[in-house]
Design a protein around this motif. Structure first.
Motif, PDB file in Angstrom:
ATOM      1  N   THR A  11       0.783  -1.073   0.053  1.00  0.00           N
ATOM      2  CA  THR A  11      -0.162  -0.015   0.053  1.00  0.00           C
ATOM      3  C   THR A  11       0.857   1.079   0.001  1.00  0.00           C
ATOM      4  O   THR A  11       0.631   2.402  -0.783  1.00  0.00           O
ATOM      5  N   ALA A  12       1.871   1.293   0.810  1.00  0.00           N
ATOM      6  CA  ALA A  12       2.755   2.454   0.790  1.00  0.00           C
ATOM      7  C   ALA A  12       3.542   2.580  -0.420  1.00  0.00           C
ATOM      8  O   ALA A  12       3.732   3.749  -0.916  1.00  0.00           O
TER       9      ALA A  12
ATOM     10  N   VAL B  67       1.503   7.316   3.421  1.00  0.00           N
ATOM     11  CA  VAL B  67       2.973   6.864   3.355  1.00  0.00           C
ATOM     12  C   VAL B  67       3.492   6.993   4.709  1.00  0.00           C
ATOM     13  O   VAL B  67       4.026   5.807   5.220  1.00  0.00           O
ATOM     14  N   LEU B  68       3.570   8.049   5.266  1.00  0.00           N
ATOM     15  CA  LEU B  68       3.860   8.464   6.403  1.00  0.00           C
ATOM     16  C   LEU B  68       3.405   7.591   7.587  1.00  0.00           C
ATOM     17  O   LEU B  68       4.132   7.032   8.335  1.00  0.00           O
ATOM     18  N   LEU B  69       1.791   7.579   7.410  1.00  0.00           N
ATOM     19  CA  LEU B  69       1.302   6.745   8.544  1.00  0.00           C
ATOM     20  C   LEU B  69       1.575   5.405   8.393  1.00  0.00           C
ATOM     21  O   LEU B  69       1.828   4.868   9.268  1.00  0.00           O
ATOM     22  N   LEU B  70       1.685   4.739   7.111  1.00  0.00           N
ATOM     23  CA  LEU B  70       1.929   3.440   6.910  1.00  0.00           C
ATOM     24  C   LEU B  70       3.384   3.018   7.576  1.00  0.00           C
ATOM     25  O   LEU B  70       3.361   1.878   7.942  1.00  0.00           O
ATOM     26  N   GLY B  71       3.953   3.865   7.222  1.00  0.00           N
ATOM     27  CA  GLY B  71       5.655   3.750   7.667  1.00  0.00           C
ATOM     28  C   GLY B  71       5.682   3.546   8.974  1.00  0.00           C
ATOM     29  O   GLY B  71       6.449   2.933   9.638  1.00  0.00           O
ATOM     30  N   GLY B  72       4.872   4.493   9.866  1.00  0.00           N
ATOM     31  CA  GLY B  72       4.869   4.413  11.438  1.00  0.00           C
ATOM     32  C   GLY B  72       4.178   3.291  11.937  1.00  0.00           C
ATOM     33  O   GLY B  72       4.611   2.690  12.806  1.00  0.00           O
TER      34      GLY B  72
END
Length: 124
Positions: free
Chosen positions: A100-101, A117-122
């Motif tokens: 998804t990212a 993308v930042l949320l998913l990375g977190g």
């Protein structure tokens, strides 16, 4: 043909599978552009959007991938997927997060994608 005859009976998983199968068959930008204009394809995307609340994280990851592969960043389905992913990110496994990212990073449509993308990375 199956979609034409039985599409209304498809659940979220079958809708996801249909979107994925079609996206895998597109080989170049010309075929993607033709498909994006196809009324049956647009009907399938609308059905997916209407049933987005039924999509599990794996469904969302696959649909994100398919839209990115087809460079279909301007669909209302993408916005629905983005909204759903934002509220379900903690339920994704590592592969789903990565897929998804990647999809949203590839599409780079706007700042909302970067935030997702930042949320998913977190969550990783």
């Amino acid at each position: 043909q199956i979609w034409q005859e039985h599409g209304e009976a498809f659940d979220a998983s079958l809708i996801r599978t249909a979107i994925h199968a079609v996206a895998k068959q597109t080989r170049d930008s010309t075929s993607c552009m033709a498909l994006l204009r196809n009324s049956r394809w647009r009907q399938l995307l609308r059905m997916a959007e209407g049933r987005i609340s039924e999509f599990q994280p794996s469904d969302l990851a696959v649909v994100s991938w398919a839209l990115a592969k087809m460079d279909a960043g301007d669909t209302s389905l993408l916005q629905a997927v983005r909204d759903r992913v934002s509220t379900r990110a903690e339920h994704f496994d590592a592969r789903g997060l990565a897929t998804t990212a990647w999809a949203f990073a590839k599409l780079e449509a706007d700042s909302q994608n970067r935030e997702l993308v930042l949320l998913l990375g977190g969550e990783a």
